[in-house]
Design a protein around this motif. Structure first.
Motif, short mmCIF file in Angstrom:
data_model
loop_
_atom_site.label_atom_id
_atom_site.label_comp_id
_atom_site.label_asym_id
_atom_site.label_seq_id
_atom_site.Cartn_x
_atom_site.Cartn_y
_atom_site.Cartn_z
N ASP A 179 22.37 -25.82 -40.59
CA ASP A 179 21.83 -26.14 -39.34
C ASP A 179 20.13 -25.79 -39.74
O ASP A 179 19.23 -26.53 -39.07
CB ASP A 179 21.92 -25.13 -38.08
CG ASP A 179 23.44 -25.59 -37.57
OD1 ASP A 179 23.68 -26.74 -37.88
OD2 ASP A 179 23.99 -24.68 -37.22
N PHE A 180 19.84 -24.60 -40.36
CA PHE A 180 18.26 -24.49 -40.71
C PHE A 180 17.84 -25.57 -41.66
O PHE A 180 16.40 -25.84 -41.49
CB PHE A 180 18.35 -23.24 -41.44
CG PHE A 180 18.40 -21.98 -40.56
CD1 PHE A 180 17.81 -21.51 -39.52
CD2 PHE A 180 19.85 -20.95 -40.87
CE1 PHE A 180 18.09 -20.51 -38.71
CE2 PHE A 180 20.22 -20.10 -39.80
CZ PHE A 180 19.17 -19.92 -38.95
N GLU A 196 17.08 -28.54 -39.31
CA GLU A 196 16.07 -28.64 -38.56
C GLU A 196 14.89 -28.84 -39.26
O GLU A 196 13.83 -29.49 -38.71
CB GLU A 196 16.25 -26.97 -37.84
CG GLU A 196 14.99 -26.86 -36.85
CD GLU A 196 14.98 -25.44 -36.36
OE1 GLU A 196 14.12 -25.00 -35.63
OE2 GLU A 196 16.12 -24.58 -36.44
N ASN A 205 14.49 -32.50 -40.09
CA ASN A 205 14.15 -33.06 -38.92
C ASN A 205 12.85 -33.14 -38.35
O ASN A 205 12.26 -34.08 -37.89
CB ASN A 205 15.18 -32.67 -37.72
CG ASN A 205 15.31 -33.37 -36.55
OD1 ASN A 205 15.72 -34.51 -36.35
ND2 ASN A 205 14.60 -33.06 -35.48
N ASP A 206 12.20 -31.89 -38.42
CA ASP A 206 10.99 -31.54 -37.95
C ASP A 206 9.93 -32.36 -38.58
O ASP A 206 9.01 -32.99 -38.27
CB ASP A 206 10.51 -30.46 -37.73
CG ASP A 206 11.30 -29.43 -36.56
OD1 ASP A 206 11.96 -30.09 -35.79
OD2 ASP A 206 11.38 -28.23 -36.85
N ARG A 242 21.77 -36.90 -36.94
CA ARG A 242 22.10 -36.03 -37.80
C ARG A 242 23.82 -36.19 -37.76
O ARG A 242 24.24 -36.39 -36.77
CB ARG A 242 21.80 -34.73 -37.67
CG ARG A 242 22.24 -33.59 -38.48
CD ARG A 242 22.30 -32.08 -37.89
NE ARG A 242 23.10 -31.26 -38.68
CZ ARG A 242 23.40 -30.04 -38.65
NH1 ARG A 242 22.94 -29.70 -37.26
NH2 ARG A 242 24.12 -29.33 -39.04
#
Length: 978
Positions: free
Chosen positions: A860-861, A864, A867-868, A879
C-alpha cells in the motif's frame, strides 16, 4: 619212525594250511566285490569332506589376510584423501585378483584412481554395519568376470568404521580348490547355493550351468532331499538310481557361506576296479598253486632256519616296538649298525610314500646315495649328501643329542618337504646304533611359509607408507629391522637389542632434550609398562635429521601384542609426516584468518546496528515532527529534506551490503557499453555537488585524456568513483579540498587505461590500519567515534570491482594529513558515442495527460507513492494488488502503460506479463515496466525475457521513472504512426 611221523604231520599241516588259504582267498574275493561299493562310498565321503575342509581353510586364510590389510589401511586412513599408492601395493602383494577400498558413502576406489558407486551391493551394507564375510558369486561391473568377494570393515585410529576392504578372486580359482579325482578319473563336482542353483562345475561332462533343469536331472530322484539339506546347511550322503551313470554322491556345506559342494561318483570307477579283480582271480589261483608247490619244498628249509631267526626276531620286535612308540608322523624309520654300517628299515604304514631304494643292498653308504639320487631335488642334493655321511654324523653327534635336516623330495604326487632326524642309541647288546627318522612335514612347512609370506606381504604393503618397520620382542629383548628406507635412516642395524637400536637411532635426533624424550618413549621398560597398563597402541611424534642436516617430522605407531609363545611383541611403524605438519600449520593459519574474519564481521554487525539505526532514527524522528508541524511549511520543508537525506544514507548502506553479498556470491559479471568520459565525470560531480557546497569543500577536476569515448562497464566504474569520492567527502573537514585527476595511458596492443587520482586533505588514516583498508567490514573509526555513517564495505567493494575489471588500486594516507587513492582501469576506445543519462531531454508533461496506467503493486505504501507521482504528472492511474487482478483488468480495459511489481502473492509479475502478452494485439505491444526491489543485472535480464520493456529499481527515482515513461510512450507513438 618218529621223525617220519613228524614230517607227515608237517605236510598235513601244510596241505590244510593251503586249503584254508585258498578258501580264505575265494571268500575274500567275493567279500571284496560286495564291499567295493561301500569302500568307494566312504572314499567319496572322505574326499568331499577333505575338499570342503581345504576350501574352508583357504577361505579362512584369505579372510585373515584381508583383516590384516584392513587393519594397516585403517591405521593410516585420512578421510580427506585415499592413499592409492598403499592400495596398489596391497593389491599386488595380497594374493587377491583385485583389492578395493569402499568408503563410508559406498564409493568403490581402485588403485588406478577410478571410483564407482557400489552402495547398492549387500556386502557394502553388511561391512559398514561391522560384519565381515564372503559374497555370493557376482558379475564384475568392470570386466564382466564372475568373481567372489571377501569383505571386512575398516576401522580408523578412533576405532570408527571408515569403510570396507574387499578382496576379489576369480570364481574359477575358488572352484579349482575343490576339484578332485580318484584313480585319474574326475569326480563330478558342483558348487550349489542354498536354492540349488549351480554356482560352478568341475568334471568330465559339458554341463549347462545356467539351466536349473540340469542339476535336477543329475540328482533325481534325490533332488528334494538334497535341496532340503542345502537350505538347512547340512551334509547329506545319497545313493543314485540304478539307471544313473553315477554310483553315489555327497553334499557338504562350506562354512561361512550359503554354498555346498556336491560330488557324484561315476559308476565306472568301482566297476573298472571289480572287473580287473575278477579278471585277475584266475591268474591268482594258478599262481597260488605254483606258489604252494614252491612253498612246500621250501617249508622244511624255513623250519630249519626258524630257530636261527627266533633270537634275532626278539631283538627286532624290541626295536620295532620302540620305534613305533615314537614314530608320530614319520614315513620311515631306519637303524644303522655302526660297526657293520648295514641298515635296516621299518615301514610304519600300509601305503609308504617311499619305494625301496636299497635294491637288496643294505650298505648305508650305498643306500643313502641311492635315496638321494631317486628322491632329493637338485637344489638340496649336495647339501644332503655332505651332511649325511657317517663320519660327519658321528663327529657331530659326539656333542649333540641329534641332527636335523630339512629338504625337498620329488614323489609321484609332487614335491614334499621332509625332515630327517639322526641320533645314536643303544638298542641291543648295549651296542650303539644310528637311528634315522624320516618325517613328511609338508603341511607344517606350507603353513609356516604361508605365514611368512603373509607377514612379507603385509610388510611390503606397509612399506609403501612407512619408511621404517621394526619388530621388537620385549620379552627376550631382541629387535629386528624389517624395513628401513627413505631419506632418513632411523637405525643402521638389522638385528640387535632394543637399547642398541635406540642408541643408534638417537644420533639423528636434533637436540639433547628431544633425545631424552626419544629414549624414554622407545625404551623397553616404557613399552612393557604401557602393555601392562592395557595400552596396546602408542603414537609418538618426533623430529629427525637426514644426512644433509635437514629436519623432518616423523610419526611412530607402536602396536603391542602377545604372540602364540607368550612373548610380548611390539611392531613399530614409522613414517615422515612433513606434509601432515604442513597441512596442520596451513589449517591453523586458515583458522586464524577465519577467526579474524568472524571478528571483523562481528565488528561490522555492531557498527551496522548503529549505522542503520542512525538514519532510521532520523527518518522516524523527522517524520513525527513533520506530522506535528504540517501547517508550518518552513519546518515541514526542513523536516522532509532531512528525511530525504537520511533515506539516501540508509539506501547507501543497504546498497553496499547488497553489492558485497552479490560479489561474494560470485554473481557479479561485466556488462560493457559506450561511455563519454566528460559526461560521466560531470554526472559524478553532480552527485556530490550539494554536500560539498554545504561543507565548503572545493573539488577540482583535471582531465588529461585524448579519447573521450571509451568502452567499459559504466555501472561498476560509477560505483568505484562514487565509493571513493564518498569517502573523500565524508572524511574531509569543512573548508577542505579534493583534487581529481584522470590521465590516459597508451598500452599498445592492450588498448588504453585511465589512471585516476582522488586526493583529499581530510583526517587520513593511521599506518597500522592502512593494510586493512580493503578488508570487508573494516573501518578505522565507527560512526559513534567519527560521526560519519558507513558500513566498512565501500573500499572492499572498490577493490573487488577493480579486480573484476583487471585494474589496479593503491592507497596512500597519513593520519591528519589526508588520503590519496590511485586506481587504473583498462578501457577500449571507440568512435561511437551512445546517449548517457546526462543526455536526457526535458520531460514533456503534455505527453502524459490523460494516459491510462495500470499500476500493479501489492504494498500500500509503495502504491500510494507511485500513484501520487503519476497523477501529479498527468496520468490516470488504476491499481491492481497482484498478478491475477492485473491480468483480469488488462482483459477488460486498454491501458497506455502497465507498471508491474515482481514479488507479489498469488501470481508474480513475470507470470502475469507472460499471460498479458497473449491476450490480444493491444496487450501484445503495450509498454510494460518492471518496478521492483530486485535491482540486480540478472533481474533486468529476467524482466526482458518475460516480455517487459523496462526495469526500474526501488526506491523510485521520480525523474528516472518519468523519463522512462516518456521514452516508451514516444517510441510507441512513433511505431504506431509508422
Amino acid at each position: 619212525m618218529k621223525k617220519a611221523n613228524n614230517n607227515l604231520r608237517k605236510y598235513l599241516v601244510l596241505i590244510c594250511l593251503a586249503i584254508s588259504v585258498a578258501a580264505i582267498f575265494i571268500f575274500a574275493s567275493t567279500l571284496f566285490r560286495r564291499t567295493t561299493n561301500q569302500e568307494f562310498e566312504e572314499r567319496i565321503k572322505d574326499k568331499c569332506n577333505e575338499s570342503a575342509q581345504v576350501l574352508a581353510r583357504s577361505l579362512s586364510k584369505k579372510q585373515e589376510t584381508l583383516d590384516s590389510i584392513a587393519y594397516i589401511f585403517g591405521r593410516q586412513h585420512d578421510s580427506d584423501s585415499i592413499n592409492l599408492e598403499l592400495l596398489d601395493g596391497i593389491e599386488r602383494a595380497s594374493g587377491f585378483d583385485y583389492v578395493r577400498f569402499v568408503d563410508d558413502q559406498g564409493n568403490d576406489h581402485t588403485a588406478d584412481g577410478e571410483v564407482a558407486d557400489v552402495s547398492d551391493r549387500d556386502y557394502v551394507k553388511d561391512g559398514l554395519s561391522g560384519n565381515k564375510g564372503i559374497t555370493d558369486v557376482l558379475i564384475s561391473r568392470v570386466n564382466g568376470e564372475r568373481i567372489v568377494g571377501f569383505y571386512t570393515p575398516i576401522y580408523d585410529r578412533n576405532e570408527d568404521i571408515c569403510g570396507v576392504m574387499v578382496g576379489f578372486m576369480n570364481e574359477k580359482r575358488v572352484v579349482e580348490a575343490v576339484a578332485s579325482d580318484i584313480d585319474g578319473t574326475r569326480i563330478e563336482t558342483f558348487i550349489l547355493d542354498h536354492n540349488g542353483k549351480i554356482i560352478d562345475y568341475y568334471g568330465n561332462e559339458s554341463i549347462d550351468i545356467d539351466n536349473d533343469e540340469t542339476i535336477k536331472a543329475l540328482l533325481a530322484p534325490n533332488y528334494d532331499e538334497i535341496l532340503l539339506a542345502l537350505s538347512n546347511n547340512d551334509s547329506y550322503f545319497f545313493i543314485c538310481s540304478e539307471d544313473s551313470d553315477y554310483l553315489n554322491g555327497c553334499s557338504y556345506p562350506v562354512e561361512g557361506t550359503d554354498w555346498s559342494i556336491v560330488q557324484l561318483m561315476p559308476r565306472s570307477i568301482p566297476q573298472r576296479t571289480i572287473s580287473e579283480i575278477e579278471k585277475n582271480e584266475s591268474l591268482i589261483l594258478v599262481l597260488f598253486v605254483l606258489s604252494f608247490m614252491i612253498f612246500g619244498s621250501a617249508y622244511l628249509g624255513i623250519l630249519k632256519q626258524e630257530r636261527n631267526y627266533q633270537a634275532e626276531e626278539e631283538g627286532h620286535n624290541r626295536i620295532n616296538a620302540l620305534l613305533r612308540s615314537s614314530a608320530g608322523d614319520y614315513v620311515a624309520l631306519i637303524v644303522v649298525d655302526l660297526e657293520t654300517e648295514q641298515e635296516e628299515r621299518f615301514q610304519l604304514d600300509d601305503t609308504p610314500k617311499l619305494g625301496d631304494w636299497s635294491h637288496g643292498n643294505n650298505d648305508y653308504h650305498y643306500c643313502i646315495r641311492e635315496y638321494a639320487n631317486e628322491y632329493v631335488v637338485d637344489e638340496d642334493y649336495d647339501r644332503f649328501i655332505s651332511c649325511t655321511t657317517l663320519p660327519v654324523l658321528k663327529d657331530y653327534l659326539k656333542n649333540h643329542d641329534s641332527y636335523l635336516i630339512e629338504y625337498d623330495v620329488r614323489l609321484h604326487d609332487g614335491i614334499h618337504h621332509f625332515l630327517g632326524k639322526f641320533s645314536i642309541a643303544e638298542l641291543q647288546n648295549n651296542q650303539p646304533s644310528l637311528l634315522i627318522s624320516i618325517c613328511d612335514i609338508t603341511n607344517i612347512h606350507e603353513e609356516k611359509r604361508a605365514r611368512e609370506t603373509e607377514i612379507e606381504l603385509i610388510a611390503t604393503a606397509a612399506s609403501t607408507v612407512y619408511q621404517f618397520i621394526m619388530e621388537e620382542n620385549l620379552t627376550t629383548d631382541e629387535a629386528t629391522i624389517i624395513h628401513n628406507s627413505g631419506h632418513i635412516k632411523l637405525s643402521t642395524l638389522t638385528k640387535a637389542t632394543i637399547a642398541e637400536v635406540n642408541e643408534d637411532g638417537a644420533s639423528t635426533i636434533p637436540t639433547a632434550k628431544e633425545r631424552e624424550e626419544f629414549f624414554r618413549h622407545f625404551s623397553r621398560e616404557n613399552l612393557l609398562k604401557a602393555y601392562e597398563n592395557g595400552d596396546t597402541e602408542l603414537e609418538y611424534r618426533f623430529r629427525q635429521k637426514d644426512e644433509l642436516g635437514n629436519i623432518h617430522w616423523m610419526k611412530s605407531y607402536n602396536i603391542i601384542r602377545e604372540n602364540d609363545f607368550g612373548d610380548v611383541i611390539c611392531i613399530s611403524l614409522t613414517k615422515s609426516i612433513d606434509e601432515d605438519i604442513a597441512r596442520e600449520e596451513e589449517l591453523s593459519r586458515a583458522k586464524e584468518a577465519a577467526d579474524a574474519a568472524n571478528k571483523a564481521k562481528s565488528t561490522f554487525l555492531f557498527n551496522m546496528s548503529h549505522d542503520i539505526r542512525t538514519p532510521m532514527n532520523a527518518i522516524i524522528g523527522f517524520a513525527n515532527l513533520a506530522i506535528r508541524h504540517k501547517d508550518n511549511n518552513e519546518k515541514l520543508d526542513h523536516y522532509l529534506g532531512n528525511i530525504l537525506k537520511s533515506s539516501n544514507n540508509l539506501l547507501d548502506l543497504i546498497n553496499n551490503v547488497l553489492d558485497m553479498a552479490r560479489i561474494e556470491a560470485g554473481k557479479d559479471s561485466l556488462a560493457f557499453q559506450n561511455v563519454n568520459v566528460d559526461d560521466f565525470i560531470d554526472d559524478i560531480m553532480v552527485t556530490f555537488e550539494e554536500v560539498a557546497r554545504e561543507k565548503g569543500i572545493e573539488i577540482r577536476v583535471d582531465l588529461d585524456i585524448r579519447h573521450h569515448n571509451v568502452i567499459t562497464d559504466a555501472l561498476k566504474v560509477r560505483q568505484i568513483y562514487l565509493n571513493v569520492l564518498s569517502n573523500a567527502v565524508k572524511y574531509t573537514n569543512n573548508g577542505g579540498h579534493i583534487n581529481i585527476k584522470l590521465v590516459e595511458n597508451d598500452l599498445g596492443d592492450d588498448g588504453l587505461s585511465i589512471t585516476t587520482s582522488i586526493c583529499d586533505d581530510g583526517v587520513g588514516m593511521s599506518e597500522e590500519f592502512l593494510p586493512h583498508i580493503f578488508d570487508v567490514f573494516e573501518r578505522e573509526r565507527n560512526t559513534t567515534y567519527s560521526n560519519v555513517i558507513g558500513s566498512g564495505l565501500g573500499m572492499g567493494i572498490v577493490k573487488k570491482m577493480i579486480d573484476l575489471l583487471n585494474g589496479k588500486i593503491e592507497v596512500k594516507s597519513e593520519l591528519g594529513a589526508g588520503t590519496e587513492v590511485i586506481f587504473e582501469i583498462k578501457v577500449r576506445p571507440t568512435e561511437d558515442s551512445l546517449a548517457n543519462d546526462s543526455d536526457v531531454q526535458d520531460i514533456d508533461y503534455e505527453l502524459f495527460k490523460g494516459k491510462r496506467i495500470l499500476l500493479t503493486e501489492d504494498n500500500d505504501f509503495n502504491a500510494e507513492i507511485a500513484n501520487d507521482l503519476l497523477v501529479e504528472a498527468g496520468f490516470v492511474v488504476e491499481r491492481a494488488v497482484d498478478g491475477v487482478e492485473a491480468v483480469k483488468m488488462a482483459k477488460e480495459y486498454q491501458y497506455d502503460v502497465i507498471i508491474m511489481d515482481i514479488q507479489m502473492p498469488n501470481m508474480n509479475g513475470y507470470e502475469a506479463v507472460k499471460i498479458i502478452r497473449t491476450l490480444d494485439e493491444h496487450n501484445a505491444k503495450v509498454p510494460i515496466i518492471a518496478m521492483t526491489a530486485n535491482a540486480f543485472r540478472i533481474d533486468r535480464i529476467n524482466a526482458k525475457k518475460a516480455g517487459m520493456d523496462g526495469h526500474l529499481s526501488k526506491p523510485l527515482d521520480a525523474a528516472l521513472l518519468l523519463l522512462k515513461l516518456q521514452k516508451l510512450l514516444t517510441d510507441n507513438k512513433e511505431a504506431a504512426g509508422s
